[in-house]
Write a protein that holds these residues in place. Structure first.
Motif, PDB file in Angstrom:
ATOM      1  N   GLY A   1       0.772  -1.235   0.000  1.00 43.47           N
ATOM      2  CA  GLY A   1       0.000   0.000   0.000  1.00 43.47           C
ATOM      3  C   GLY A   1       0.800   1.279   0.000  1.00 43.47           C
ATOM      4  N   PHE A   2       2.050   1.249  -0.435  1.00 48.17           N
ATOM      5  CA  PHE A   2       2.795   2.509  -0.499  1.00 48.17           C
ATOM      6  C   PHE A   2       3.435   2.693  -1.868  1.00 48.17           C
ATOM      7  N   GLU A   3       3.684   3.964  -2.179  1.00 48.96           N
ATOM      8  CA  GLU A   3       4.306   4.331  -3.447  1.00 48.96           C
ATOM      9  C   GLU A   3       5.798   4.550  -3.232  1.00 48.96           C
ATOM     10  N   ILE A   4       6.558   4.434  -4.326  1.00 53.73           N
ATOM     11  CA  ILE A   4       7.985   4.710  -4.279  1.00 53.73           C
ATOM     12  C   ILE A   4       8.305   5.827  -5.270  1.00 53.73           C
ATOM     13  N   ALA A   5       9.424   6.500  -5.043  1.00 51.39           N
ATOM     14  CA  ALA A   5       9.894   7.555  -5.941  1.00 51.39           C
ATOM     15  C   ALA A   5      11.367   7.358  -6.199  1.00 51.39           C
ATOM     16  N   GLN A   6      11.800   7.718  -7.383  1.00 51.97           N
ATOM     17  CA  GLN A   6      13.202   7.603  -7.748  1.00 51.97           C
ATOM     18  C   GLN A   6      13.924   8.919  -7.516  1.00 51.97           C
ATOM     19  N   VAL A   7      15.063   8.868  -6.824  1.00 53.81           N
ATOM     20  CA  VAL A   7      15.908  10.049  -6.616  1.00 53.81           C
ATOM     21  C   VAL A   7      17.305   9.686  -7.099  1.00 53.81           C
ATOM     22  N   LEU A   8      17.697  10.215  -8.269  1.00 53.50           N
ATOM     23  CA  LEU A   8      19.015   9.949  -8.837  1.00 53.50           C
ATOM     24  C   LEU A   8      19.961  11.099  -8.512  1.00 53.50           C
ATOM     25  N   LEU A   9      21.127  10.774  -7.978  1.00 55.61           N
ATOM     26  CA  LEU A   9      22.063  11.788  -7.511  1.00 55.61           C
ATOM     27  C   LEU A   9      23.441  11.601  -8.135  1.00 55.61           C
ATOM     28  N   THR A  10      24.207  12.683  -8.175  1.00 56.53           N
ATOM     29  CA  THR A  10      25.605  12.632  -8.571  1.00 56.53           C
ATOM     30  C   THR A  10      26.443  13.257  -7.462  1.00 56.53           C
ATOM     31  N   LEU A  11      27.746  13.186  -7.620  1.00 60.97           N
ATOM     32  CA  LEU A  11      28.649  13.746  -6.623  1.00 60.97           C
ATOM     33  C   LEU A  11      28.334  15.210  -6.336  1.00 60.97           C
ATOM     34  N   GLY A  12      28.032  15.983  -7.388  1.00 64.42           N
ATOM     35  CA  GLY A  12      27.775  17.408  -7.211  1.00 64.42           C
ATOM     36  C   GLY A  12      26.576  17.711  -6.343  1.00 64.42           C
ATOM     37  N   ASP A  13      25.618  16.790  -6.277  1.00 65.52           N
ATOM     38  CA  ASP A  13      24.442  17.015  -5.445  1.00 65.52           C
ATOM     39  C   ASP A  13      24.788  16.968  -3.962  1.00 65.52           C
ATOM     40  N   PHE A  14      25.925  16.388  -3.629  1.00 63.59           N
ATOM     41  CA  PHE A  14      26.387  16.362  -2.245  1.00 63.59           C
ATOM     42  C   PHE A  14      27.449  17.416  -1.965  1.00 63.59           C
ATOM     43  N   GLU A  15      28.317  17.689  -2.942  1.00 64.58           N
ATOM     44  CA  GLU A  15      29.448  18.572  -2.703  1.00 64.58           C
ATOM     45  C   GLU A  15      29.103  20.052  -2.890  1.00 64.58           C
TER      46      GLU A  15
ATOM     47  N   LYS B   1       6.979  13.477   3.551  1.00 63.64           N
ATOM     48  CA  LYS B   1       5.743  14.108   4.034  1.00 63.64           C
ATOM     49  C   LYS B   1       4.527  13.547   3.318  1.00 63.64           C
ATOM     50  N   ALA B   2       4.706  13.185   2.035  1.00 62.29           N
ATOM     51  CA  ALA B   2       3.608  12.631   1.248  1.00 62.29           C
ATOM     52  C   ALA B   2       3.425  11.133   1.469  1.00 62.29           C
ATOM     53  N   GLY B   3       4.279  10.535   2.323  1.00 58.17           N
ATOM     54  CA  GLY B   3       4.160   9.100   2.577  1.00 58.17           C
ATOM     55  C   GLY B   3       4.778   8.224   1.505  1.00 58.17           C
ATOM     56  N   VAL B   4       5.624   8.827   0.660  1.00 55.35           N
ATOM     57  CA  VAL B   4       6.275   8.106  -0.429  1.00 55.35           C
ATOM     58  C   VAL B   4       7.652   7.642   0.032  1.00 55.35           C
ATOM     59  N   VAL B   5       8.048   6.424  -0.343  1.00 52.92           N
ATOM     60  CA  VAL B   5       9.360   5.892   0.017  1.00 52.92           C
ATOM     61  C   VAL B   5      10.364   6.261  -1.075  1.00 52.92           C
ATOM     62  N   PRO B   6      11.364   7.114  -0.769  1.00 53.89           N
ATOM     63  CA  PRO B   6      12.376   7.460  -1.780  1.00 53.89           C
ATOM     64  C   PRO B   6      13.338   6.299  -2.012  1.00 53.89           C
ATOM     65  N   ILE B   7      13.593   5.993  -3.280  1.00 56.99           N
ATOM     66  CA  ILE B   7      14.610   5.020  -3.660  1.00 56.99           C
ATOM     67  C   ILE B   7      15.761   5.824  -4.261  1.00 56.99           C
ATOM     68  N   VAL B   8      16.857   5.920  -3.540  1.00 56.34           N
ATOM     69  CA  VAL B   8      17.974   6.771  -3.926  1.00 56.34           C
ATOM     70  C   VAL B   8      19.062   5.919  -4.573  1.00 56.34           C
ATOM     71  N   ASN B   9      19.618   6.426  -5.657  1.00 56.27           N
ATOM     72  CA  ASN B   9      20.723   5.742  -6.307  1.00 56.27           C
ATOM     73  C   ASN B   9      21.602   6.781  -6.978  1.00 56.27           C
ATOM     74  N   GLU B  10      22.870   6.428  -7.201  1.00 55.10           N
ATOM     75  CA  GLU B  10      23.725   7.292  -8.003  1.00 55.10           C
ATOM     76  C   GLU B  10      23.305   7.182  -9.461  1.00 55.10           C
ATOM     77  N   ASN B  11      23.372   8.300 -10.173  1.00 59.73           N
ATOM     78  CA  ASN B  11      22.974   8.314 -11.580  1.00 59.73           C
ATOM     79  C   ASN B  11      24.105   7.730 -12.427  1.00 59.73           C
ATOM     80  N   ASP B  12      24.207   6.392 -12.424  1.00 56.98           N
ATOM     81  CA  ASP B  12      25.323   5.719 -13.083  1.00 56.98           C
ATOM     82  C   ASP B  12      25.306   5.878 -14.598  1.00 56.98           C
ATOM     83  N   THR B  13      24.171   6.271 -15.171  1.00 62.03           N
ATOM     84  CA  THR B  13      24.100   6.423 -16.620  1.00 62.03           C
ATOM     85  C   THR B  13      24.954   7.592 -17.111  1.00 62.03           C
ATOM     86  N   ILE B  14      25.115   8.626 -16.282  1.00 63.20           N
ATOM     87  CA  ILE B  14      25.836   9.822 -16.739  1.00 63.20           C
ATOM     88  C   ILE B  14      27.134  10.072 -15.998  1.00 63.20           C
TER      89      ILE B  14
END
Length: 380
Positions: A96-110, A127-140
């Motif tokens: 019963g929950f939704e997921i969201a994709q969050v793609l990050l690179t080094l610059g998003d942290f530095e 806040k919206a009750g969505v589970v974030p699925i975080v990964n590095e953006n390995d494609t780029i």
């Protein structure tokens, strides 16, 4: 922003992808997300830092973990990410929950602005009750702009959102004082100082990019932010809740009792070195007061090409790292200032400035609790 207890979970590729078939391991995902649902029901926010996109995409581009080069892995990530997210979505819907994709690179942290923007996005999803699925953006990402491993990425996410716990699920039940295949290896249930165990952590899985070494590096980052890290076997029922409740064996890396502020933690915990400065031992000692900036006359040597706002590593005359701080100048500007010590900074740069390279408010002295970085060649 959410004030609920937040738990960051890092999942390695070997748990998510069948090593022979390179397909999603739905049995594991079922057990994992059932437990995520259990934690959510208990009032926890859960953020998943997931590996697996490259492994799941290799078959589609006709490669194996052994044969794939950089461009192969980038193409595999593009193919594997929809498969990975679809698997999470299918199983998440069962609970019963939704997921969201969050793609990050080094610059998003530095970059601090991007860091804050990313944090706001994750908080809004929670806040919206969505589970974030975080990964590095390995494609780029390439070697110069990649985080490199999802263990440290997960630690940075934990720091970013102020998580109470970081759970790193892996193929072993925790940290040992040597290779766990050694019959004399001793299990380590609790760690305060991760530096004591760094020599015992070499090696990594065939599908992943990190081993126990990156897990301890991640744990050290989490310690500084007041976050407890748990390193545990993932192939069990209730893989998360049994760790947090102490029902099964895992290694617990204790948070520092006096964690750094969010600003100081962001400065001190780096994923890559943008540049470095060497100062004399006397200057390094004077910096410890916390009230002294680093000025151009303090610099003995410098290394790297960096921009204004990048964090620099500060070494004393013996090559020992003493501090990290936010640069007020680019490397190009700083070279001009250092090479012309008798000329006013305003005359050299064309704008008014005090000539302070790093202000005292943007400088964090490193203590014994930090893992230090070796100085680049040429920095003494």
């Amino acid at each position: 922003m959410t004030t609920q207890r937040s738990v960051v979970v890092k999942i390695g590729s070997a748990l998510l992808a069948n090593q022979d078939l390179l397909t999603p391991r739905f049995g594991f995902l079922q057990r994992l997300l059932e437990d995520v649902n259990r934690l959510r029901a208990d009032g926890c926010n859960v953020i998943i830092c997931s590996s697996g996109s490259v492994a799941l995409g290799l078959r589609l581009v006709g490669e194996t973990p052994e044969s794939a080069g950089v461009s192969d892995k980038q193409a595999a990530a593009a193919c594997g990410m929809p498969l990975l997210l679809n698997a999470y979505r299918q199983v998440g819907h069962e609970y019963g929950f939704e997921i969201a994709q969050v793609l990050l690179t080094l610059g998003d942290f530095e970059d601090h602005r991007r860091f804050l923007n990313t944090r706001n996005t994750v908080h809004r999803l929670l806040k919206a009750g969505v589970v974030p699925i975080v990964n590095e953006n390995d494609t780029i990402t390439t070697e110069q702009i990649r985080v490199g491993d999802n263990d440290r990425l997960a630690a940075k996410v934990a720091q970013m959102i102020g998580a109470k716990d970081l759970i790193i699920l892996t193929g072993v039940d925790g940290l040992y004082d040597r290779n766990p295949d050694d019959p004399d290896a001793v299990f380590i249930p609790e760690v305060e100082d991760v530096s004591q165990y760094m020599d015992a952590t070499k090696g990594k899985s065939s599908l992943g990019t990190g081993g126990m070494e990156t897990k301890l590096l991640a744990a050290n980052m989490a310690q500084e932010a007041g976050c407890t890290t748990w390193i545990a076997q993932g192939e069990v029922d209730r893989p998360l809740s049994t760790v947090l409740s102490g029902e099964r064996r895992s290694t617990k890396v204790l948070p520092h009792p006096n964690p750094l502020s969010g600003w100081d933690s962001w400065i001190a915990n780096r994923l890559q070195m943008a540049g470095s400065l060497s100062v004399s031992k006397g200057v390094a000692k004077a910096l410890a007061s916390g009230e002294r900036p680093i000025c151009r006359e303090d610099v003995v040597s410098m290394d790297g090409d960096f921009a204004r706002g990048d964090v620099l590593h500060i070494y004393d005359g013996t090559g020992i790292e003493r501090a990290r701080g936010l640069s007020d100048f680019s490397s190009e500007e700083l070279r001009v200032l250092i090479n012309n010590p008798d000329t006013e900074a305003e005359q050299l740069l064309g704008y008014r400035t005090k000539g302070e390279i790093i202000r005292s408010s943007n400088l964090v002295m490193l203590e014994n609790r930090h893992l230090l970085w070796d100085a680049p060649e040429g920095v003494n």
